[in-house]
Design a protein around this motif. Structure first.
Motif, PDB file in Angstrom:
ATOM      1  N   ILE A  42     -69.650  55.104  65.405  1.00  0.00           N
ATOM      2  CA  ILE A  42     -70.535  54.218  66.160  1.00  0.00           C
ATOM      3  C   ILE A  42     -70.044  54.126  67.606  1.00  0.00           C
ATOM      4  O   ILE A  42     -68.877  53.828  67.851  1.00  0.00           O
ATOM      5  N   GLN A  43     -70.958  54.367  68.554  1.00  0.00           N
ATOM      6  CA  GLN A  43     -70.595  54.317  69.966  1.00  0.00           C
ATOM      7  C   GLN A  43     -71.136  53.074  70.667  1.00  0.00           C
ATOM      8  O   GLN A  43     -70.604  52.655  71.693  1.00  0.00           O
ATOM      9  N   SER A  44     -72.199  52.501  70.105  1.00  0.00           N
ATOM     10  CA  SER A  44     -72.798  51.320  70.716  1.00  0.00           C
ATOM     11  C   SER A  44     -73.081  50.284  69.628  1.00  0.00           C
ATOM     12  O   SER A  44     -73.667  50.609  68.593  1.00  0.00           O
ATOM     13  N   LEU A  45     -72.680  49.037  69.860  1.00  0.00           N
ATOM     14  CA  LEU A  45     -72.836  47.980  68.863  1.00  0.00           C
ATOM     15  C   LEU A  45     -73.350  46.714  69.545  1.00  0.00           C
ATOM     16  O   LEU A  45     -72.810  46.270  70.552  1.00  0.00           O
ATOM     17  N   SER A  46     -74.422  46.150  68.993  1.00  0.00           N
ATOM     18  CA  SER A  46     -74.991  44.913  69.517  1.00  0.00           C
ATOM     19  C   SER A  46     -74.979  43.863  68.419  1.00  0.00           C
ATOM     20  O   SER A  46     -75.483  44.086  67.316  1.00  0.00           O
ATOM     21  N   LEU A  47     -74.407  42.708  68.723  1.00  0.00           N
ATOM     22  CA  LEU A  47     -74.310  41.613  67.761  1.00  0.00           C
ATOM     23  C   LEU A  47     -75.002  40.379  68.341  1.00  0.00           C
ATOM     24  O   LEU A  47     -74.418  39.608  69.097  1.00  0.00           O
ATOM     25  N   HIS A  48     -76.254  40.199  67.987  1.00  0.00           N
ATOM     26  CA  HIS A  48     -77.014  39.040  68.449  1.00  0.00           C
ATOM     27  C   HIS A  48     -76.892  37.902  67.430  1.00  0.00           C
ATOM     28  O   HIS A  48     -76.824  38.124  66.233  1.00  0.00           O
ATOM     29  N   TYR A  49     -76.872  36.692  67.940  1.00  0.00           N
ATOM     30  CA  TYR A  49     -76.872  35.498  67.101  1.00  0.00           C
ATOM     31  C   TYR A  49     -75.707  35.503  66.115  1.00  0.00           C
ATOM     32  O   TYR A  49     -75.881  35.380  64.908  1.00  0.00           O
ATOM     33  N   ILE A  50     -74.535  35.660  66.644  1.00  0.00           N
ATOM     34  CA  ILE A  50     -73.315  35.594  65.844  1.00  0.00           C
ATOM     35  C   ILE A  50     -72.348  34.656  66.555  1.00  0.00           C
ATOM     36  O   ILE A  50     -72.307  34.603  67.793  1.00  0.00           O
ATOM     37  N   LYS A  51     -71.621  33.887  65.809  1.00  0.00           N
ATOM     38  CA  LYS A  51     -70.643  32.983  66.408  1.00  0.00           C
ATOM     39  C   LYS A  51     -69.379  33.775  66.756  1.00  0.00           C
ATOM     40  O   LYS A  51     -68.748  34.363  65.896  1.00  0.00           O
ATOM     41  N   TYR A  52     -69.030  33.770  68.039  1.00  0.00           N
ATOM     42  CA  TYR A  52     -67.907  34.587  68.477  1.00  0.00           C
ATOM     43  C   TYR A  52     -66.591  34.161  67.829  1.00  0.00           C
ATOM     44  O   TYR A  52     -65.704  34.974  67.598  1.00  0.00           O
ATOM     45  N   ASN A  53     -66.450  32.878  67.505  1.00  0.00           N
ATOM     46  CA  ASN A  53     -65.194  32.417  66.916  1.00  0.00           C
ATOM     47  C   ASN A  53     -65.125  32.658  65.413  1.00  0.00           C
ATOM     48  O   ASN A  53     -64.200  32.222  64.743  1.00  0.00           O
ATOM     49  N   SER A  54     -66.128  33.379  64.881  1.00  0.00           N
ATOM     50  CA  SER A  54     -66.090  33.735  63.464  1.00  0.00           C
ATOM     51  C   SER A  54     -65.780  35.223  63.267  1.00  0.00           C
ATOM     52  O   SER A  54     -65.724  35.706  62.141  1.00  0.00           O
ATOM     53  N   ILE A  55     -65.569  35.946  64.375  1.00  0.00           N
ATOM     54  CA  ILE A  55     -65.272  37.372  64.296  1.00  0.00           C
ATOM     55  C   ILE A  55     -63.801  37.566  63.922  1.00  0.00           C
ATOM     56  O   ILE A  55     -62.902  37.080  64.612  1.00  0.00           O
ATOM     57  N   ALA A  56     -63.557  38.271  62.840  1.00  0.00           N
ATOM     58  CA  ALA A  56     -62.191  38.485  62.355  1.00  0.00           C
ATOM     59  C   ALA A  56     -61.410  39.364  63.326  1.00  0.00           C
ATOM     60  O   ALA A  56     -61.970  40.261  63.967  1.00  0.00           O
ATOM     61  N   PRO A  57     -60.092  39.149  63.462  1.00  0.00           N
ATOM     62  CA  PRO A  57     -59.264  39.927  64.388  1.00  0.00           C
ATOM     63  C   PRO A  57     -59.324  41.433  64.148  1.00  0.00           C
ATOM     64  O   PRO A  57     -59.169  42.215  65.081  1.00  0.00           O
ATOM     65  N   GLU A  58     -59.541  41.844  62.888  1.00  0.00           N
ATOM     66  CA  GLU A  58     -59.550  43.276  62.571  1.00  0.00           C
ATOM     67  C   GLU A  58     -60.977  43.845  62.532  1.00  0.00           C
ATOM     68  O   GLU A  58     -61.185  44.998  62.124  1.00  0.00           O
ATOM     69  N   ALA A  59     -61.955  43.075  62.997  1.00  0.00           N
ATOM     70  CA  ALA A  59     -63.360  43.448  62.839  1.00  0.00           C
ATOM     71  C   ALA A  59     -63.704  44.809  63.448  1.00  0.00           C
ATOM     72  O   ALA A  59     -64.491  45.566  62.880  1.00  0.00           O
ATOM     73  N   PHE A  60     -63.129  45.137  64.599  1.00  0.00           N
ATOM     74  CA  PHE A  60     -63.520  46.364  65.296  1.00  0.00           C
ATOM     75  C   PHE A  60     -62.466  47.465  65.208  1.00  0.00           C
ATOM     76  O   PHE A  60     -62.576  48.475  65.903  1.00  0.00           O
ATOM     77  N   GLN A  61     -61.467  47.277  64.379  1.00  0.00           N
ATOM     78  CA  GLN A  61     -60.353  48.213  64.309  1.00  0.00           C
ATOM     79  C   GLN A  61     -60.822  49.641  64.025  1.00  0.00           C
ATOM     80  O   GLN A  61     -60.383  50.601  64.662  1.00  0.00           O
ATOM     81  N   SER A  62     -61.727  49.805  63.076  1.00  0.00           N
ATOM     82  CA  SER A  62     -62.181  51.143  62.683  1.00  0.00           C
ATOM     83  C   SER A  62     -63.127  51.761  63.713  1.00  0.00           C
ATOM     84  O   SER A  62     -63.456  52.951  63.623  1.00  0.00           O
ATOM     85  N   LEU A  63     -63.562  50.975  64.704  1.00  0.00           N
ATOM     86  CA  LEU A  63     -64.496  51.482  65.709  1.00  0.00           C
ATOM     87  C   LEU A  63     -63.807  51.810  67.032  1.00  0.00           C
ATOM     88  O   LEU A  63     -64.446  52.296  67.969  1.00  0.00           O
ATOM     89  N   ALA A  64     -62.516  51.545  67.101  1.00  0.00           N
ATOM     90  CA  ALA A  64     -61.805  51.601  68.371  1.00  0.00           C
ATOM     91  C   ALA A  64     -61.876  52.964  69.049  1.00  0.00           C
ATOM     92  O   ALA A  64     -61.935  53.054  70.278  1.00  0.00           O
TER      93      ALA A  64
END
Length: 284
Positions: free
Chosen positions: A14-36
């Protein structure tokens, strides 16, 4: 070795990711690790309906974004009242476009962190700050700056005149600007687009647009140096084509032909929603 019947997992590309209507303080620290490795564009739009009086810390979001060192585009829209730490941008050396919609930002920590964005070409920054961070002037490749819907009312220490040589678009609309000091824009030599709409301007702009300068050693094709009838050196902006002064407080008599005399390439002028009943016959 894998079993014959098992499926080998393909790497996430995945090269582009859009997250609408999500609470930023609910995103887990490892959420984007596999996309780095491949992610270059990320947009996070917080879903909070009402700003809180003491917005939660952004620590979890910082940790989640930290591995994304290949990001070239980052959009953050967070409506809550918060304190933002600009030093975190040191994690994104490749960033070229940054969109920060922080309408309830009252305090910016470590504003020098913007200086690490040496590849940034476009910055949109909506906030409630009463000042323009000086660190923005040191960005060598910045071409477009939108600093709007803020509480900016004045400029200090020639902040705008110190912008880098590539700035061509400047949007300061929806602020509280009521006066522009002489020489404010004289050193932004590549400026083509200037938006000052929805402010409180009422005095002529001939001074900041047509300014006295020190011409010692001056050599640049983007300005024309002339002398007025008194022998004073003046500059003319050879690049400005779009000027938006709509929704201000200009009155009859405040705009004359001399107001725009320095803008020799001006093709679009917006004066909507001012207190103007007519224009002087010699203005254009």
């Amino acid at each position: 070795m894998t079993n014959a019947g098992s499926k080998q997992r393909r790497p996430i590309n995945i090269q582009s990711l859009s997250l609408h209507y999500i609470k930023y303080n609910s995103i887990a620290p490892e959420a984007f690790q596999s996309l780095a490795q491949n992610l270059v564009s990320l947009a996070i739009f917080d879903s909070t309906d009402k700003p809180t009086l003491t917005g939660p810390k952004l620590d979890m979001l910082y940790k989640a974004l930290k591995p994304l060192k290949n990001l070239k585009t980052l959009d953050l829209i967070i409506p809550e009242e918060l304190e933002f730490d600009a030093s975190y941008f040191e994690n994104f050396p490749k960033l070229e476009a940054l969109f920060l919609m922080l309408p309830n930002l009252l305090h910016l920590k470590n504003s020098k962190g913007f200086r690490s964005l040496t590849n940034l070409k476009g910055l949109t920054f909506a906030n409630k700050l009463p000042y323009l961070p000086k660190s923005l002037v040191s960005l060598p490749h910045l071409e477009k700056l939108h600093f709007y819907s803020s509480s900016l009312s004045t400029f200090q220490n020639d902040t705008l005149s110190s912008f880098g040589p590539k700035l061509s678009g400047l949007d300061l609309s929806s602020n509280h600007i009521d006066k522009i000091p002489v020489g404010t824009f004289q050193k932004i030599l590549k400026l083509e687009y200037l938006a000052l709409s929805d402010n409180h301007l009422e005095s002529p702009l001939c001074s900041p647009l047509h300014s006295s300068i020190d011409i010692s050693g001056e050599r640049n094709e983007d300005i024309t140096i002339e002398r007025d009838v008194h022998g004073k050196a003046e500059t003319k902006n050879n690049n400005l084509t779009h000027l938006d002064l709509s929704d201000n407080e200009f009155k009859d008599g405040s705009l004359t032909k001399e107001t725009f005399a320095s803008c020799t390439s001006l093709t679009e002028l917006f004066l909507d929603d001012n207190d103007l009943a007519s224009l002087p016959g010699d203005m254009c």
